[in-house]
Write an enzyme that holds these catalytic residues in place. Sequence first.
Site, PDB file in Angstrom:
ATOM      1  N   ASP A 229      69.102 -68.292 -17.303  1.00 36.08           N
ATOM      2  CA  ASP A 229      69.631 -69.304 -16.383  1.00 36.08           C
ATOM      3  C   ASP A 229      68.446 -70.074 -15.834  1.00 36.08           C
ATOM      4  O   ASP A 229      67.335 -69.552 -15.764  1.00 36.08           O
ATOM      5  CB  ASP A 229      70.534 -68.737 -15.261  1.00 36.08           C
TER       6      ASP A 229
ATOM      7  N   GLU B 199      69.379 -63.165 -20.655  1.00 33.65           N
ATOM      8  CA  GLU B 199      70.063 -63.531 -19.396  1.00 33.65           C
ATOM      9  C   GLU B 199      69.616 -64.904 -18.904  1.00 33.65           C
ATOM     10  O   GLU B 199      69.374 -65.104 -17.713  1.00 33.65           O
ATOM     11  CB  GLU B 199      69.779 -62.478 -18.315  1.00 33.65           C
TER      12      GLU B 199
ATOM     13  N   ASN C 109      64.809 -54.197 -21.883  1.00 35.12           N
ATOM     14  CA  ASN C 109      65.132 -55.471 -21.236  1.00 35.12           C
ATOM     15  C   ASN C 109      64.468 -55.572 -19.855  1.00 35.12           C
ATOM     16  O   ASN C 109      64.441 -54.584 -19.105  1.00 35.12           O
ATOM     17  CB  ASN C 109      66.671 -55.530 -21.066  1.00 35.12           C
TER      18      ASN C 109
ATOM     19  N   ASN D  10      78.884 -57.217 -15.381  1.00 33.76           N
ATOM     20  CA  ASN D  10      78.803 -56.028 -14.508  1.00 33.76           C
ATOM     21  C   ASN D  10      79.538 -54.786 -15.016  1.00 33.76           C
ATOM     22  O   ASN D  10      79.136 -53.671 -14.685  1.00 33.76           O
ATOM     23  CB  ASN D  10      79.356 -56.368 -13.105  1.00 33.76           C
TER      24      ASN D  10
ATOM     25  N   ASN E 294      66.672 -50.940 -18.669  1.00 32.45           N
ATOM     26  CA  ASN E 294      66.481 -52.213 -17.976  1.00 32.45           C
ATOM     27  C   ASN E 294      65.465 -52.039 -16.852  1.00 32.45           C
ATOM     28  O   ASN E 294      65.554 -51.080 -16.069  1.00 32.45           O
ATOM     29  CB  ASN E 294      67.843 -52.627 -17.375  1.00 32.45           C
ATOM     30  N   GLU E 295      64.478 -52.938 -16.803  1.00 34.01           N
ATOM     31  CA  GLU E 295      63.612 -53.088 -15.617  1.00 34.01           C
ATOM     32  C   GLU E 295      62.861 -51.824 -15.204  1.00 34.01           C
ATOM     33  O   GLU E 295      62.823 -51.472 -14.023  1.00 34.01           O
ATOM     34  CB  GLU E 295      64.447 -53.624 -14.445  1.00 34.01           C
TER      35      GLU E 295
HETATM   36  C1  XIL Z   1      73.599 -59.281 -11.768  1.00 30.70           C
HETATM   37  C2  XIL Z   1      75.017 -59.834 -11.804  1.00 30.70           C
HETATM   38  O1  XIL Z   1      74.976 -61.128 -12.364  1.00 30.70           O
HETATM   39  C3  XIL Z   1      75.596 -59.858 -10.416  1.00 30.70           C
HETATM   40  O2  XIL Z   1      76.981 -60.217 -10.461  1.00 30.70           O
HETATM   41  C4  XIL Z   1      75.452 -58.490  -9.756  1.00 30.70           C
HETATM   42  O3  XIL Z   1      75.888 -58.565  -8.411  1.00 30.70           O
HETATM   43  C5  XIL Z   1      74.013 -58.017  -9.791  1.00 30.70           C
HETATM   44  O4  XIL Z   1      73.556 -58.024 -11.138  1.00 30.70           O
HETATM   45  N1  XIL Z   1      69.185 -58.521 -14.175  1.00 30.70           N
HETATM   46  C6  XIL Z   1      70.163 -57.854 -14.869  1.00 30.70           C
HETATM   47  C7  XIL Z   1      71.576 -58.143 -14.604  1.00 30.70           C
HETATM   48  O5  XIL Z   1      69.833 -57.101 -15.805  1.00 30.70           O
HETATM   49  O6  XIL Z   1      72.387 -57.009 -14.754  1.00 30.70           O
HETATM   50  C8  XIL Z   1      71.777 -58.721 -13.220  1.00 30.70           C
HETATM   51  O7  XIL Z   1      73.131 -59.118 -13.092  1.00 30.70           O
HETATM   52  C9  XIL Z   1      70.851 -59.883 -13.010  1.00 30.70           C
HETATM   53  C10 XIL Z   1      69.424 -59.433 -13.097  1.00 30.70           C
END
Ligand code: XIL
Length: 387
Positions: free
Chosen positions: A298, A296, A231, A100, A184-185
């Site tokens: 998960d 990212e 990204n 963050n 991003n996005e």
């Molecule tokens: C998320 C973080 O993990 C959280 O702690 C925060 O509250 C919100 O953002 N896409 C992204 C990241 O590019 O920056 C985001 O991270 C998750 C989704």
Amino acid sequence: MINYRIIALVLSGCLSLTACGSGGGHQVDKAKLQDKQEDNKNQQEEITEFTPVTVTSLKEGVDFPIGVAVPAGNYGSSIMLSEDRQNLAIKHFSQLSAENIMKMDALHPAQDSFNFTDADNLVNFASNNGLSMHGHVLVWHSQTASWMRSFSGDKQAWIEMMENHVTTIATHFAGRLKSWDVVNEAFLDDGNYRSTGESGSIWYQNIGAEFIERAFIAARSADPDAELYYNDYNLSSSAAKLDAVVNMAADFKSRNIPIDGVGFQMHISDNYPSISTIKSQFQKVVDLGIKVKITELDIRMNSAETADELTPKIAEKQKKRYYDVVSAYLTTVPASQRGGITVWGISDIDSWIIGLYDSPDWPLLFNAQFEAKPALQGMADALAEFK
Ligand code: XIL
């Protein structure tokens, strides 16, 4: 050590080649039969123990970044305040992303003031321990500063405001970061630009689509050595979204707008998207000749919300899923185009997925006690096999 206890093993279907009527002469049939028997066996076995993890260092022998996102600054779970997180980050990973503290609101809290203290501490921690840094993120519609959201000015004023943000930050960190998520996005899943509405982008609304190329140009001139990524999420599942990104990147290349790669966030689940879809999506960026970075990762294991704890069975499924995803990356993306693989957090207790869906989940490689999960072994096995 025996890890599986076979409660029942009942093979359905063909039990022998002759019973299948294949005549027994065809290797293909034999292989198919073995697969089927294996599948049946897996379905029937009850897994009652966690399989052991023998990984000493995930990054060992891997020549592209193996990254992890970390909370930093004053966050309760900040890596700067946690020896457990520091030890695991140093032992297993070769790159850090700030979860963050390098976002727009954190680095640029007021129009005329930047706050680099937390990020500098994290970058120093990384370099003192031999880790590189991936910068996240220069321009995004979310986690913007409130002064940005209430900024008033014409298109030119917005361009200057955004370029000043990018230039100041990329200049500050120049030479110290391996790469940046520059934008991003910017796209929706249907391939349209994110524009108005609740999930709209103030950058698109006030500048138009050219905010994206302007951000890349400003980042490159401020830090010529950093790799620059676009990204986004759902790029491994949505053809329309990735096609829009690929078209944009191809257009950038044809006009000499700098872009070095596409970041696939990959917040995915245990059963979606399929490995064949993930591979064909990676392939589109590979064909363009730029880098593919998993930024990212998960893997949500409880999207059906039927479990309340990580059982050995779920852990085993996750191990296989990590293995399959990392194998898909390594078999599709040639070495020269690998930007690396970053997981979005160290321990399950820190994962943003839990708050996002408000249900228990275990998406990462280490459990709440900072112990390695079978998922770590799955990722390490794929790295060792295909790197
Ligand atoms: C998320 C973080 O993990 C959280 O702690 C925060 O509250 C919100 O953002 N896409 C992204 C990241 O590019 O920056 C985001 O991270 C998750 C989704």
